[in-house]
Enzyme design. Structure first.
Site: not given
Ligand code: NAD
Ligand code: WQD
Length: 339
Positions: A124, A148, A152
């Site tokens: 991330s 969190y 990562k």
């Molecule tokens: P998500 O929660 O929709 O998907 C994660 C999946 O993993 C889910 O289906 C959950 O049931 C499964 N899971 C969780 N723990 C598990 C375990 N111990 N064993 C088996 N299955 C398990 O999340 P996502 O948004 O699809 O994100 C996927 C990955 O990408 C995550 O690792 C997340 O940290 C990373 N990521 C997400 C974002 C985002 O904004 N969505 C941003 C950066 C990184």
């Molecule tokens: C985006 C912008 C908020 C909600 C997070 C995690 C990051 C990654 C992605 C996994 C910011 C603003 C948001 C609301 C708002 N996840 N906002 N009102 O914070 O960039 O990242 O998700 O890895 O780890 O920290 O994303 O979508 O929460 O916010 O004004 O109700 O929207 O302040 O400027 P962020 P976000």
């Protein structure tokens, strides 16, 4: 390639499955459905018009993992499974370190035992922390500001050491910026449990009438209009990046961290306007103080992804909002709407 996908029923996993199946890879999904629904996989099968294996279970269960590896014998792993809430990680860091860090190490150990030496890992942009300069390139210092983000960071470090110790092994650490949007079919999309903490799902739920109004966290940042700026990336583009990364890992050894974004930022106000245009719905909002831990701007340098993976984002903010809205209006309560 035979690819094991952990967390494949989740938001990004389900979209990535479509790309992998489209490219005729053989796939097995592991998921414990702790943050997803089996219905997502039913719909992926329908959309892809092809099947794949599914094993319900937890990556912390080493016995389960061993059985899956013995039977499927994957050549590569895409590792999505993990917890992803910044707020929950502040409340219960040990749960995050156990599920994310220990869970990943157990998976890597199993891969090694079964001679599976290629991995694409969901990292991330949050690993960078406060920006020293923008856009963030992959050489930017790493200083995550919450548990969190630190899970990562630690997993990245573990993978780096592991790959260094194993000749011929290969890892791609994909640092996602802000994934949004949904498949254009409207059949799969982001389905957060509880009140969404991310901007786009919150806005979508306001538009569909589940929430009254958006709270804009801060209008006094040093950005174009004072609201926070982010590099939103369409989940379909992100899914394509996984396909490119897994194919890169087949051809190359070593460990590479690669940003996945568009290289362009949108502020909260610009995102609200884009969503209003895409949906035809007015989004009521109210400005409030900054959210703790938020930064002003986050934008990716995308050169490395272009150079190493030959990958580039194609879809713009309008398309992100259109597809997010299409998913939300067809599934106002997510996967439970129709199950
Ligand atoms: P998500 O929660 O929709 O998907 C994660 C999946 O993993 C889910 O289906 C959950 O049931 C499964 N899971 C969780 N723990 C598990 C375990 N111990 N064993 C088996 N299955 C398990 O999340 P996502 O948004 O699809 O994100 C996927 C990955 O990408 C995550 O690792 C997340 O940290 C990373 N990521 C997400 C974002 C985002 O904004 N969505 C941003 C950066 C990184
Ligand atoms: C985006 C912008 C908020 C909600 C997070 C995690 C990051 C990654 C992605 C996994 C910011 C603003 C948001 C609301 C708002 N996840 N906002 N009102 O914070 O960039 O990242 O998700 O890895 O780890 O920290 O994303 O979508 O929460 O916010 O004004 O109700 O929207 O302040 O400027 P962020 P976000």
């Amino acid at each position: 390639m035979k690819i094991l996908v952990t967390g494949g029923a989740g938001y990004i996993g389900s979209h990535t499955l479509l790309q992998l199946l489209g490219a005729r890879h053989e796939v097995l999904v592991i998921d414990n459905y702790s943050n997803s629904s089996p219905e997502a996989l039913v719909r992926v099968k329908k959309l892809a018009g092809s099947g794949f294996k599914i094993c319900e279970g937890d990556i912390l269960d080493t016995c389960f993992l061993n059985t899956v590896f013995t039977e499927f014998q994957p050549e590569a792993v895409i590792h999505f499974a993990g917890l992803k809430s910044v707020g929950d990680s502040n409340r219960d860091p040990l749960e995050y370190y156990t599920r994310n860090v220990s869970g990943s190490i157990g998976l890597f150990r199993c891969m090694q035992q079964h001679n599976c030496s290629r991995i694409v890992f969901s990292s991330s942009a949050t690993v960078y922390g406060e920006a020293n300069y923008l856009p963030y390139d992959e050489a930017h210092s790493l200083s995550p500001t919450n548990p969190y983000g630190r899970t990562k960071f630690f997993i990245e470090e573990v993978i780096r050491d592991w790959v260094r110790s194993w000749d011929g092994s290969s890892a791609v650490l994909l640092r996602y910026f802000n994934p949004v949007g949904a498949d254009s079919s409207g059949l799969i999309g982001e389905d957060p449990t509880g009140t969404p903490s991310n901007l786009l799902p919150f806005v979508s739920q306001v538009a569909v009438g589940r929430l009254d109004k958006l709270i804009v966290f801060g209008d006094d940042y040093n950005t174009r209009d004072g609201s926070g700026e982010r590099d939103y990336i369409h989940v379909e583009d992100l899914a394509r990046a996984h396909l490119a990364a897994i194919e890169y890992s087949w051809e190359n050894s070593g460990c590479e961290a690669i940003n996945v974004g568009t290289g362009r930022g949108a502020t909260v106000f610009e995102t609200i306007e884009a969503f209003e245009r895409a949906s035809g719905c007015k989004i009521p909002f109210q400005c409030a103080p900054r959210r703790a831990g938020d930064i002003a701007s986050s934008i990716a340098s995308v050169r490395k992804a272009e150079q190493l993976l030959g990958w580039k984002a194609k879809l713009n903010l309008e398309q992100m909002c259109q597809t997010a809205w299409n998913w939300q209006k067809n599934n106002p309560y997510g996967y439970v709407s129709t199950v």
